[in-house]
Design a protein around this motif. Structure first.
Motif, PDB file in Angstrom:
ATOM      1  N   LEU A   1       0.820  -1.215   0.000  1.00  0.00           N
ATOM      2  CA  LEU A   1       0.000   0.000   0.000  1.00  0.00           C
ATOM      3  C   LEU A   1       0.858   1.271   0.000  1.00  0.00           C
ATOM      4  CD1 LEU A   1      -3.054  -0.851   2.303  1.00  0.00           C
ATOM      5  CD2 LEU A   1      -3.033  -0.484  -0.163  1.00  0.00           C
ATOM      6  N   PRO A   2       1.875   1.374   0.877  1.00  0.00           N
ATOM      7  CA  PRO A   2       2.714   2.584   0.814  1.00  0.00           C
ATOM      8  C   PRO A   2       3.379   2.766  -0.553  1.00  0.00           C
ATOM      9  CG  PRO A   2       3.100   1.418   2.885  1.00  0.00           C
ATOM     10  CD  PRO A   2       2.254   0.522   2.029  1.00  0.00           C
ATOM     11  N   GLU A   3       3.791   1.647  -1.163  1.00  0.00           N
ATOM     12  CA  GLU A   3       4.450   1.732  -2.465  1.00  0.00           C
ATOM     13  C   GLU A   3       3.487   2.283  -3.518  1.00  0.00           C
ATOM     14  OE1 GLU A   3       7.890  -1.194  -4.014  1.00  0.00           O
ATOM     15  OE2 GLU A   3       5.904  -2.067  -3.971  1.00  0.00           O
ATOM     16  N   CYS A   4       2.266   1.778  -3.519  1.00  0.00           N
ATOM     17  CA  CYS A   4       1.260   2.252  -4.489  1.00  0.00           C
ATOM     18  C   CYS A   4       0.994   3.750  -4.309  1.00  0.00           C
ATOM     19  CB  CYS A   4      -0.048   1.483  -4.317  1.00  0.00           C
ATOM     20  SG  CYS A   4       0.053  -0.280  -4.673  1.00  0.00           S
ATOM     21  N   LEU A   5       0.776   4.130  -3.032  1.00  0.00           N
ATOM     22  CA  LEU A   5       0.427   5.528  -2.754  1.00  0.00           C
ATOM     23  C   LEU A   5       1.603   6.456  -3.044  1.00  0.00           C
ATOM     24  CD1 LEU A   5      -1.505   4.893   0.581  1.00  0.00           C
ATOM     25  CD2 LEU A   5      -2.507   5.488  -1.635  1.00  0.00           C
ATOM     26  N   ASP A   6       2.793   6.037  -2.626  1.00  0.00           N
ATOM     27  CA  ASP A   6       3.966   6.896  -2.844  1.00  0.00           C
ATOM     28  C   ASP A   6       4.252   7.076  -4.331  1.00  0.00           C
ATOM     29  OD1 ASP A   6       4.246   7.120  -0.145  1.00  0.00           O
ATOM     30  OD2 ASP A   6       5.827   5.627   0.042  1.00  0.00           O
ATOM     31  N   THR A   7       4.050   6.014  -5.100  1.00  0.00           N
ATOM     32  CA  THR A   7       4.310   6.112  -6.545  1.00  0.00           C
ATOM     33  C   THR A   7       3.350   7.105  -7.192  1.00  0.00           C
ATOM     34  OG1 THR A   7       5.096   3.839  -6.606  1.00  0.00           O
ATOM     35  CG2 THR A   7       4.422   4.802  -8.699  1.00  0.00           C
ATOM     36  N   TYR A   8       2.079   7.042  -6.792  1.00  0.00           N
ATOM     37  CA  TYR A   8       1.092   7.953  -7.392  1.00  0.00           C
ATOM     38  C   TYR A   8       1.312   9.395  -6.915  1.00  0.00           C
ATOM     39  CZ  TYR A   8      -3.248  10.196  -8.700  1.00  0.00           C
ATOM     40  OH  TYR A   8      -4.159  11.057  -9.237  1.00  0.00           O
ATOM     41  N   LEU A   9       1.427   9.549  -5.602  1.00  0.00           N
ATOM     42  CA  LEU A   9       1.537  10.906  -5.052  1.00  0.00           C
ATOM     43  C   LEU A   9       2.895  11.549  -5.358  1.00  0.00           C
ATOM     44  CD1 LEU A   9      -0.153  10.238  -1.591  1.00  0.00           C
ATOM     45  CD2 LEU A   9      -1.117  11.484  -3.542  1.00  0.00           C
ATOM     46  N   GLY A  10       3.898  10.713  -5.611  1.00  0.00           N
ATOM     47  CA  GLY A  10       5.223  11.265  -5.868  1.00  0.00           C
ATOM     48  C   GLY A  10       5.539  11.454  -7.338  1.00  0.00           C
ATOM     49  N   ARG A  11       4.525  11.306  -8.184  1.00  0.00           N
ATOM     50  CA  ARG A  11       4.774  11.459  -9.624  1.00  0.00           C
ATOM     51  C   ARG A  11       5.150  12.909  -9.940  1.00  0.00           C
ATOM     52  NH1 ARG A  11      -0.500  12.217  -8.815  1.00  0.00           N
ATOM     53  NH2 ARG A  11      -1.644  13.679 -10.129  1.00  0.00           N
ATOM     54  N   GLY A  12       5.882  13.060 -10.992  1.00  0.00           N
ATOM     55  CA  GLY A  12       6.319  14.387 -11.382  1.00  0.00           C
ATOM     56  C   GLY A  12       5.185  15.217 -11.970  1.00  0.00           C
ATOM     57  N   PRO A  13       5.354  16.518 -11.989  1.00  0.00           N
ATOM     58  CA  PRO A  13       4.289  17.401 -12.505  1.00  0.00           C
ATOM     59  C   PRO A  13       4.017  17.193 -13.995  1.00  0.00           C
ATOM     60  CG  PRO A  13       6.303  18.635 -12.033  1.00  0.00           C
ATOM     61  CD  PRO A  13       6.511  17.273 -11.486  1.00  0.00           C
ATOM     62  N   SER A  14       4.977  16.639 -14.701  1.00  0.00           N
ATOM     63  CA  SER A  14       4.773  16.430 -16.138  1.00  0.00           C
ATOM     64  C   SER A  14       4.060  15.104 -16.427  1.00  0.00           C
ATOM     65  CB  SER A  14       6.122  16.464 -16.872  1.00  0.00           C
ATOM     66  OG  SER A  14       6.962  15.430 -16.387  1.00  0.00           O
ATOM     67  N   THR A  15       3.884  14.272 -15.403  1.00  0.00           N
ATOM     68  CA  THR A  15       3.228  12.976 -15.614  1.00  0.00           C
ATOM     69  C   THR A  15       1.726  13.182 -15.738  1.00  0.00           C
ATOM     70  OG1 THR A  15       4.908  11.881 -14.285  1.00  0.00           O
ATOM     71  CG2 THR A  15       2.878  10.662 -14.671  1.00  0.00           C
ATOM     72  N   PRO A  16       1.117  12.721 -16.801  1.00  0.00           N
ATOM     73  CA  PRO A  16      -0.345  12.876 -16.947  1.00  0.00           C
ATOM     74  C   PRO A  16      -1.071  12.184 -15.807  1.00  0.00           C
ATOM     75  CG  PRO A  16       0.674  12.148 -19.003  1.00  0.00           C
ATOM     76  CD  PRO A  16       1.725  12.058 -17.956  1.00  0.00           C
ATOM     77  N   GLU A  17      -2.165  12.800 -15.348  1.00  0.00           N
ATOM     78  CA  GLU A  17      -2.871  12.281 -14.177  1.00  0.00           C
ATOM     79  C   GLU A  17      -3.622  10.993 -14.487  1.00  0.00           C
ATOM     80  OE1 GLU A  17      -5.231  15.154 -12.196  1.00  0.00           O
ATOM     81  OE2 GLU A  17      -6.339  13.661 -11.044  1.00  0.00           O
ATOM     82  N   GLU A  18      -4.279  10.951 -15.642  1.00  0.00           N
ATOM     83  CA  GLU A  18      -5.163   9.815 -15.910  1.00  0.00           C
ATOM     84  C   GLU A  18      -4.420   8.479 -15.993  1.00  0.00           C
ATOM     85  OE1 GLU A  18      -8.229   9.549 -15.530  1.00  0.00           O
ATOM     86  OE2 GLU A  18      -8.200   7.448 -16.138  1.00  0.00           O
TER      87      GLU A  18
END
Length: 200
Positions: A137-154
């Motif tokens: 769970l931490p890995e999933c959340l950290d990967t999503y929340l830590g994405r760069g600003p240029s990474t598309p959200e969808e």
């Protein structure tokens, strides 16, 4: 011999009292006191026990891993609730359901004692629960929340949903693998009652 007596025999106060009593015996053997030496020895034992240092308080028992994981799952849930606005729609709900399933497994693992096979499998189930709470769970959340600003959200949201689905399926399998002892006992009682009532 009770535990209380056993603890006192090994205590510092008893050791100090015994040293005092031996000193009384030594005074008698040295010829410094006569027939009253037993009274003196008892008195010196009492003095030694009275002034002897107390034992340090016992170390508090280490918390069980199930309790530790409950605390960590609660902390993770609070984190998700605090960041729910930054997660894709429905993600916080899925994480909550996963953590509810893990806590159910932890509660059941605390009660696993009746069946040898259940006790043997318990460490593996506990390791699975720990991996969900501490790693997946931490890995999933950290990967999503830590994405760069240029990474598309969808695309990132789609990947997070897929990851959480996999973790949720694992949590569901874990719940199915850890027996509910109360249900099992009720089922055993039902079978026994059927056997009695169907007896000719």
């Amino acid at each position: 011999m009770s535990d209380r007596v056993r603890r006192y025999l090994g205590s510092r106060k008893n050791i100090a009292g015994m040293a005092g009593a031996l000193a009384g015996v030594g005074l008698h053997l040295a010829g410094l006191i006569g027939d009253v030496w037993p009274v003196v020895a008892v008195g010196l034992y009492g003095v030694g026990a009275l002034v002897g240092p107390s034992d340090p308080p016992p170390e508090p028992p280490e918390p069980r891993l199930t309790d530790t994981l409950r605390g960590e799952s609660t902390a993770l849930l609070r984190r998700v609730q605090g960041q729910a606005g930054a997660l894709p729609e429905g993600a916080a709900t899925v994480v909550t359901r996963i953590l509810d399933a893990v806590r159910l497994v932890l509660d059941r693992l605390d009660q696993v004692a009746d069946q040898e096979t259940d006790r043997v499998a318990a460490p593996e189930r506990l390791a699975d629960a720990a991996e969900i709470v501490r790693v997946e769970l931490p890995e999933c959340l950290d990967t999503y929340l830590g994405r760069g600003p240029s990474t598309p959200e969808e695309p990132a949201a789609r990947e997070l949903r897929a990851q959480l689905t996999l973790v949720a399926e694992r949590a569901d399998r874990l719940v199915a693998q850890v027996p509910d002892l109360h249900v099992r006992r009720a089922e055993d009682l039902t079978r026994e009652m059927r056997r009695r009532h169907e007896r000719p």
